[in-house]
Scaffold this motif. Structure first.
Motif, PDB file in Angstrom:
ATOM      1  N   LYS A   1       0.915   0.043   7.215  1.00  0.00           N
ATOM      2  CA  LYS A   1       0.962   1.071   6.447  1.00  0.00           C
ATOM      3  C   LYS A   1      -0.026   0.937   5.178  1.00  0.00           C
ATOM      4  O   LYS A   1      -0.775   1.784   5.065  1.00  0.00           O
ATOM      5  CB  LYS A   1       2.439   0.992   5.435  1.00  0.00           C
ATOM      6  N   ALA A   2      -0.354  -0.390   4.927  1.00  0.00           N
ATOM      7  CA  ALA A   2      -1.309  -0.941   3.702  1.00  0.00           C
ATOM      8  C   ALA A   2      -2.554  -0.361   4.535  1.00  0.00           C
ATOM      9  O   ALA A   2      -3.634  -0.017   3.583  1.00  0.00           O
ATOM     10  CB  ALA A   2      -1.260  -2.130   3.463  1.00  0.00           C
ATOM     11  N   LEU A   3      -2.812  -0.526   5.825  1.00  0.00           N
ATOM     12  CA  LEU A   3      -4.059  -0.060   6.566  1.00  0.00           C
ATOM     13  C   LEU A   3      -4.340   1.309   6.703  1.00  0.00           C
ATOM     14  O   LEU A   3      -5.260   1.609   7.309  1.00  0.00           O
ATOM     15  CB  LEU A   3      -4.162  -1.087   7.894  1.00  0.00           C
ATOM     16  N   GLY A   4      -3.315   2.004   6.409  1.00  0.00           N
ATOM     17  CA  GLY A   4      -3.294   3.580   6.492  1.00  0.00           C
ATOM     18  C   GLY A   4      -2.775   3.962   7.868  1.00  0.00           C
ATOM     19  O   GLY A   4      -3.175   5.238   8.401  1.00  0.00           O
ATOM     20  N   PHE A   5      -1.924   3.277   8.523  1.00  0.00           N
ATOM     21  CA  PHE A   5      -1.248   3.942   9.701  1.00  0.00           C
ATOM     22  C   PHE A   5       0.225   3.895   9.462  1.00  0.00           C
ATOM     23  O   PHE A   5       0.921   3.479   8.829  1.00  0.00           O
ATOM     24  CB  PHE A   5      -1.368   2.730  10.949  1.00  0.00           C
ATOM     25  N   ASP A   6       0.801   4.969  10.374  1.00  0.00           N
ATOM     26  CA  ASP A   6       2.238   4.945  10.649  1.00  0.00           C
ATOM     27  C   ASP A   6       2.630   3.810  11.305  1.00  0.00           C
ATOM     28  O   ASP A   6       1.951   3.758  12.486  1.00  0.00           O
ATOM     29  CB  ASP A   6       2.780   6.548  11.023  1.00  0.00           C
ATOM     30  N   ALA A   7       3.833   3.301  11.441  1.00  0.00           N
ATOM     31  CA  ALA A   7       4.054   2.307  12.406  1.00  0.00           C
ATOM     32  C   ALA A   7       5.505   2.573  12.776  1.00  0.00           C
ATOM     33  O   ALA A   7       6.264   2.899  11.932  1.00  0.00           O
ATOM     34  CB  ALA A   7       4.221   0.943  11.559  1.00  0.00           C
ATOM     35  N   ALA A   8       5.404   2.758  14.352  1.00  0.00           N
ATOM     36  CA  ALA A   8       6.822   2.877  14.929  1.00  0.00           C
ATOM     37  C   ALA A   8       7.282   1.513  15.441  1.00  0.00           C
ATOM     38  O   ALA A   8       6.598   0.761  16.030  1.00  0.00           O
ATOM     39  CB  ALA A   8       6.729   3.701  15.970  1.00  0.00           C
TER      40      ALA A   8
END
Lengths: 131, 263
Positions: free
Chosen positions: A26-33
């Motif tokens: 999230k901090a790197l700018g991605f959505d995580a599943a």
């Protein structure tokens, strides 16, 4: 309209590591599943369009490196980045042999992870494939 | 009458002599039986000692594998989660972006990476993953490299291409022998160079470990507790039905040569 953040799938059976990876992505700018087993992930695969899969090499259930075959069998060419808690030369070698796109040592700097994901994520091409 | 007395005395003397011989024969027979029993008991306790040593070596291997797995599955996963959390904090907005907070988090991460490195080395020493596949030469090459990196000892490794696959039992015991010999070279011999070679020929696998360290008094070391490493090497070789030859003397380095059936 704001472009939604690209999704990175994580398959990891250690709950603390899974949550920590979620926060880092999230901090790197991605959505995580986040998935705690390979079975859970495989069941969700037809409905999701992630940009890559972060896979623990020693995940319980389907051994991490065997999962690539199952992902391919479902018709997906999802790039896989293998992770291990111990920087293990054997796992690195096996990951390369199995055609995974990268290896991430979970204790190394997360910038390495950002670079690995960037190397497989090409926004323009990904959007075309999604259309 | 006098002749009768002499004959009588001779008869009595003969009877006494015969009785004496009989007693002596019985005592000798009992002594021989006792000797045979003691020999059998000694042989049996010798066999029992080997069976026990074999069980200890096997149990030790099972325990080492379990510990390596626990280190990997539990401890290193926990360390990885901490490492990721610390790095997550580094990216968080607010007071976490202060210079001092960033320096503290960077130092914490360095510490965690160092702990992870030590755990990794310990897990590898306990049970290298490659041995599970019987890939002895790969595991040995990796161990020699690791010994060199950690101890500054130059370790050359060579193996012929035909070593092939060996049983896990043979692989793990030969690996432990090399590990023990190199440990001695680093810890006790003050060696600067060592060479490990692995050759398969005529149905046997030959492992040799040589170092240029200070060597030691072999008979004296065998008698002392310091010789437990040697006992372990010899027991492992016996376990594999092989032969071991250790050449050393004070100031003359050490050569350990082992030959076991390829299996």
């Amino acid at each position: 309209m704001e472009t939604p953040a690209p999704t990175v799938v994580v398959v990891e059976d250690d709950s603390a590591t899974l949550k920590a990876l979620g926060r880092v992505l999230k901090a790197l700018g991605f959505d995580a599943a986040l998935y705690s087993s390979t079975q859970e992930f495989l069941a969700s695969l037809p409905q999701t369009t992630p940009i890559c899969l972060l896979l623990d090499a020693h995940v319980k259930g389907t051994p991490g490196l065997d999962l690539q075959h199952q992902v391919a069998a479902l018709g997906s060419s999802l790039p896989i980045i293998v992770m291990s808690a111990l920087d293990d030369l054997d796992v690195r070698a096996d990951a390369v042999r199995m055609g995974c796109v990268g290896y991430f040592d979970k204790t190394s700097n997360v910038d390495e992870l950002r670079k690995l994901i960037s190397s497989v994520h090409h926004p323009a091409t990904d959007r075309k494939q999604g259309d | 009458v006098r002749l009768d007395l002499i004959i009588g005395a001779l008869v009595v003397f003969q009877i006494v002599m015969l009785a004496g011989l009989l007693v002596q024969h019985r005592r000798r027979r009992r002594a021989e039986e006792s000797l045979r029993e003691n020999e059998a008991a000694l042989r049996s306790s010798y066999e029992e000692a080997h069976v026990l040593a074999r069980k200890v070596l096997t149990a030790q291997e099972v325990e080492r594998t379990r510990l390596a797995r626990d280190l990997h599955d539990d401890l290193s996963q926990g360390i990885a989660a901490l490492s990721l959390d610390i790095q997550g904090l580094k990216g968080r907005q607010g007071t976490f972006q202060d210079e001092s907070a960033q320096a503290a988090l960077a130092s914490l991460h360095e510490g965690i990476v160092s702990v992870a490195r030590n755990v990794r080395a310990l897990a590898h020493d306990l049970h290298p993953g490659r041995l599970q596949n019987g890939a002895l030469s790969v595991a040995l090459a990796s161990h020699c490299h690791e010994v060199q990196r950690r101890n500054g000892l130059t370790v050359a490794f060579s193996a012929n291409e035909d070593v092939g696959s060996l049983s896990p039992e043979t692989s793990v015991n030969l690996y432990r022998i090399a590990q023990e010999a190199l440990r001695n070279a680093c810890r006790h011999a003050g060696a600067r160079r060592a060479a490990v070679s692995l050759i398969r020929r005529n149905g046997a696998v030959e492992l040799a470990i040589e170092d240029d360290g200070r060597g030691f008094d072999l008979p004296g070391t065998r008698r002392s507790l310091a010789g437990l490493g040697l006992v372990s090497i010899e027991e492992r070789v016996r376990f594999l039905n092989g032969t071991a030859n250790i050449e050393t003397a004070p100031g003359a380095g050490t050569k350990v040569r082992v030959s076991v059936p390829a299996g």
